[in-house]
Design a protein around this motif. Sequence first.
Motif, PDB file in Angstrom:
ATOM      1  N   LEU A 163       0.849  -1.187   0.000  1.00 17.42           N
ATOM      2  CA  LEU A 163       0.000   0.000   0.000  1.00 17.42           C
ATOM      3  C   LEU A 163       0.885   1.238   0.000  1.00 17.42           C
ATOM      4  CD1 LEU A 163      -2.828   1.344   0.313  1.00 17.42           C
ATOM      5  CD2 LEU A 163      -2.429   1.268   2.788  1.00 17.42           C
ATOM      6  N   VAL A 164       0.665   2.115  -0.970  1.00 19.47           N
ATOM      7  CA  VAL A 164       1.344   3.409  -1.032  1.00 19.47           C
ATOM      8  C   VAL A 164       0.252   4.467  -0.852  1.00 19.47           C
ATOM      9  CG1 VAL A 164       2.804   4.955  -2.386  1.00 19.47           C
ATOM     10  CG2 VAL A 164       3.081   2.467  -2.610  1.00 19.47           C
ATOM     11  N   ALA A 165       0.080   4.953   0.384  1.00 16.69           N
ATOM     12  CA  ALA A 165      -1.017   5.854   0.720  1.00 16.69           C
ATOM     13  C   ALA A 165      -0.499   7.287   0.866  1.00 16.69           C
ATOM     14  CB  ALA A 165      -1.693   5.400   2.013  1.00 16.69           C
ATOM     15  N   VAL A 166      -0.856   8.136  -0.061  1.00 15.46           N
ATOM     16  CA  VAL A 166      -0.439   9.538  -0.041  1.00 15.46           C
ATOM     17  C   VAL A 166      -1.095  10.230   1.159  1.00 15.46           C
ATOM     18  CG1 VAL A 166      -0.575  11.732  -1.289  1.00 15.46           C
ATOM     19  CG2 VAL A 166      -0.121   9.608  -2.543  1.00 15.46           C
ATOM     20  N   PRO A 167      -0.316  10.915   1.991  1.00 17.44           N
ATOM     21  CA  PRO A 167      -0.849  11.480   3.232  1.00 17.44           C
ATOM     22  C   PRO A 167      -1.651  12.766   3.017  1.00 17.44           C
ATOM     23  CG  PRO A 167       1.470  12.009   3.059  1.00 17.44           C
ATOM     24  CD  PRO A 167       1.139  11.126   1.882  1.00 17.44           C
ATOM     25  N   HIS A 168      -2.780  12.644   2.315  1.00 13.22           N
ATOM     26  CA  HIS A 168      -3.635  13.809   2.076  1.00 13.22           C
ATOM     27  C   HIS A 168      -5.036  13.314   1.755  1.00 13.22           C
ATOM     28  CE1 HIS A 168      -4.637  17.912   0.767  1.00 13.22           C
ATOM     29  NE2 HIS A 168      -3.467  18.271   1.271  1.00 13.22           N
ATOM     30  N   ASP A 169      -6.038  14.181   1.999  1.00 15.30           N
ATOM     31  CA  ASP A 169      -7.424  13.822   1.722  1.00 15.30           C
ATOM     32  C   ASP A 169      -7.972  14.461   0.450  1.00 15.30           C
ATOM     33  OD1 ASP A 169      -7.750  12.272   4.104  1.00 15.30           O
ATOM     34  OD2 ASP A 169      -7.867  14.142   5.234  1.00 15.30           O
ATOM     35  N   ARG A 170      -7.361  15.525  -0.005  1.00 15.59           N
ATOM     36  CA  ARG A 170      -7.880  16.231  -1.184  1.00 15.59           C
ATOM     37  C   ARG A 170      -7.513  15.464  -2.449  1.00 15.59           C
ATOM     38  NH1 ARG A 170      -6.650  22.518  -2.755  1.00 15.59           N
ATOM     39  NH2 ARG A 170      -8.089  22.587  -4.524  1.00 15.59           N
ATOM     40  N   ARG A 171      -8.528  15.111  -3.226  1.00 15.44           N
ATOM     41  CA  ARG A 171      -8.349  14.230  -4.380  1.00 15.44           C
ATOM     42  C   ARG A 171      -7.328  14.764  -5.375  1.00 15.44           C
ATOM     43  NH1 ARG A 171     -10.219  13.737  -9.479  1.00 15.44           N
ATOM     44  NH2 ARG A 171     -11.410  15.657  -9.261  1.00 15.44           N
ATOM     45  N   VAL A 172      -7.407  16.059  -5.689  1.00 18.72           N
ATOM     46  CA  VAL A 172      -6.483  16.588  -6.703  1.00 18.72           C
ATOM     47  C   VAL A 172      -5.035  16.524  -6.231  1.00 18.72           C
ATOM     48  CG1 VAL A 172      -8.178  18.017  -7.867  1.00 18.72           C
ATOM     49  CG2 VAL A 172      -6.874  18.984  -5.974  1.00 18.72           C
ATOM     50  N   ARG A 173      -4.792  16.764  -4.948  1.00 18.28           N
ATOM     51  CA  ARG A 173      -3.433  16.676  -4.422  1.00 18.28           C
ATOM     52  C   ARG A 173      -2.944  15.232  -4.456  1.00 18.28           C
ATOM     53  NH1 ARG A 173      -3.904  21.882  -4.234  1.00 18.28           N
ATOM     54  NH2 ARG A 173      -3.389  21.365  -6.373  1.00 18.28           N
ATOM     55  N   VAL A 174      -3.837  14.293  -4.143  1.00 21.22           N
ATOM     56  CA  VAL A 174      -3.465  12.879  -4.183  1.00 21.22           C
ATOM     57  C   VAL A 174      -3.106  12.474  -5.603  1.00 21.22           C
ATOM     58  CG1 VAL A 174      -4.298  10.512  -3.833  1.00 21.22           C
ATOM     59  CG2 VAL A 174      -4.812  12.285  -2.134  1.00 21.22           C
ATOM     60  N   LEU A 175      -3.908  12.906  -6.583  1.00 16.14           N
ATOM     61  CA  LEU A 175      -3.627  12.561  -7.983  1.00 16.14           C
ATOM     62  C   LEU A 175      -2.284  13.111  -8.438  1.00 16.14           C
ATOM     63  CD1 LEU A 175      -7.146  13.133  -9.578  1.00 16.14           C
ATOM     64  CD2 LEU A 175      -5.943  10.956  -9.390  1.00 16.14           C
ATOM     65  N   GLU A 176      -1.997  14.357  -8.067  1.00 19.06           N
ATOM     66  CA  GLU A 176      -0.703  14.954  -8.428  1.00 19.06           C
ATOM     67  C   GLU A 176       0.452  14.141  -7.854  1.00 19.06           C
ATOM     68  OE1 GLU A 176      -2.383  19.551  -8.230  1.00 19.06           O
ATOM     69  OE2 GLU A 176      -1.014  18.808  -6.694  1.00 19.06           O
ATOM     70  N   THR A 177       0.282  13.707  -6.622  1.00 19.45           N
ATOM     71  CA  THR A 177       1.356  12.949  -5.979  1.00 19.45           C
ATOM     72  C   THR A 177       1.439  11.542  -6.544  1.00 19.45           C
ATOM     73  OG1 THR A 177       0.979  14.298  -4.012  1.00 19.45           O
ATOM     74  CG2 THR A 177       2.357  12.344  -3.741  1.00 19.45           C
ATOM     75  N   HIS A 178       0.301  10.974  -6.945  1.00 18.71           N
ATOM     76  CA  HIS A 178       0.340   9.661  -7.597  1.00 18.71           C
ATOM     77  C   HIS A 178       1.188   9.711  -8.864  1.00 18.71           C
ATOM     78  CE1 HIS A 178      -3.483   7.717  -5.659  1.00 18.71           C
ATOM     79  NE2 HIS A 178      -2.429   7.693  -4.877  1.00 18.71           N
ATOM     80  N   LEU A 179       1.090  10.789  -9.613  1.00 12.64           N
ATOM     81  CA  LEU A 179       1.927  10.914 -10.813  1.00 12.64           C
ATOM     82  C   LEU A 179       3.401  10.869 -10.436  1.00 12.64           C
ATOM     83  CD1 LEU A 179       2.349  11.394 -13.832  1.00 12.64           C
ATOM     84  CD2 LEU A 179       2.084  13.845 -13.391  1.00 12.64           C
ATOM     85  N   LEU A 180       3.772  11.583  -9.391  1.00 12.97           N
ATOM     86  CA  LEU A 180       5.164  11.563  -8.937  1.00 12.97           C
ATOM     87  C   LEU A 180       5.559  10.166  -8.456  1.00 12.97           C
ATOM     88  CD1 LEU A 180       7.824  12.958  -8.264  1.00 12.97           C
ATOM     89  CD2 LEU A 180       6.805  13.712  -6.100  1.00 12.97           C
ATOM     90  N   VAL A 181       4.683   9.497  -7.724  1.00 11.12           N
ATOM     91  CA  VAL A 181       4.967   8.131  -7.257  1.00 11.12           C
ATOM     92  C   VAL A 181       5.192   7.202  -8.443  1.00 11.12           C
ATOM     93  CG1 VAL A 181       3.976   6.107  -6.107  1.00 11.12           C
ATOM     94  CG2 VAL A 181       3.775   8.370  -5.042  1.00 11.12           C
ATOM     95  N   LEU A 182       4.339   7.306  -9.455  1.00  6.49           N
ATOM     96  CA  LEU A 182       4.498   6.447 -10.638  1.00  6.49           C
ATOM     97  C   LEU A 182       5.819   6.724 -11.337  1.00  6.49           C
ATOM     98  CD1 LEU A 182       0.845   6.624 -11.986  1.00  6.49           C
ATOM     99  CD2 LEU A 182       1.955   4.648 -10.912  1.00  6.49           C
ATOM    100  N   HIS A 183       6.231   7.975 -11.396  1.00  8.73           N
ATOM    101  CA  HIS A 183       7.523   8.301 -12.009  1.00  8.73           C
ATOM    102  C   HIS A 183       8.676   7.800 -11.140  1.00  8.73           C
ATOM    103  CE1 HIS A 183       5.811  11.573 -14.868  1.00  8.73           C
ATOM    104  NE2 HIS A 183       5.623  10.349 -15.309  1.00  8.73           N
ATOM    105  N   CYS A 184       8.505   7.818  -9.822  1.00 11.94           N
ATOM    106  CA  CYS A 184       9.518   7.225  -8.940  1.00 11.94           C
ATOM    107  C   CYS A 184       9.640   5.726  -9.207  1.00 11.94           C
ATOM    108  CB  CYS A 184       9.160   7.457  -7.477  1.00 11.94           C
ATOM    109  SG  CYS A 184       9.378   9.145  -6.912  1.00 11.94           S
TER     110      CYS A 184
END
Length: 200
Positions: A163-184
Amino acid sequence: MLEQRIQQQFFESADLKYQAAEVLGRPIEQAVAALVAGLTAGGRVLVAGLGASASLAQLVTAELIGCFERERPGLAALALGVDGPALSAMAVLPGASFDTVLSRQVETLGQPGDLLLLIDSDGNHPALLAAVAAAQGQDMTVIALTGRTGGALRGALGETDVLVAVPHDRRVRVLETHLLVLHCLCDAIDLQLLGEQDPA
């Protein structure tokens, strides 16, 4: 006023990325280990997301099959469909619903040793839970990218899942960070397969 609001979007996104860097390093490393082990053993990565996350699923699939930042042989990845042909195929199945659109594809395409990479901002949709159950039934490892709590996916994951759980509740912020996670993930996979890049 509007300019300040725009700037605040950048500041909030940057703050989240600093927080995420501290808490996500280890789970991302675990996800990379699972992906590299599966891919080098001949497994495939089935990738799925709902809504806006479906676009991220398409993007990371293209970066695995094609390339990320360096030339390399393509990696076996497939983005699962949640519209068009996938829904048309489901329409002919008795009792089928949107909640089974992903699980049916996992049951049909997944094999032991494959991986399922799920991307969703909250992790609560029944279609995702059904896909996890189908993957576990196929002896596949599941990697789930979610928002803060992991939602219902957290409880559905097995011992060897990640599980890679981005520490935020706002959907748009989570999506932005998911892109960075995928690039990592892509960068680390290339590092594991190709080694350090020679300086230019």
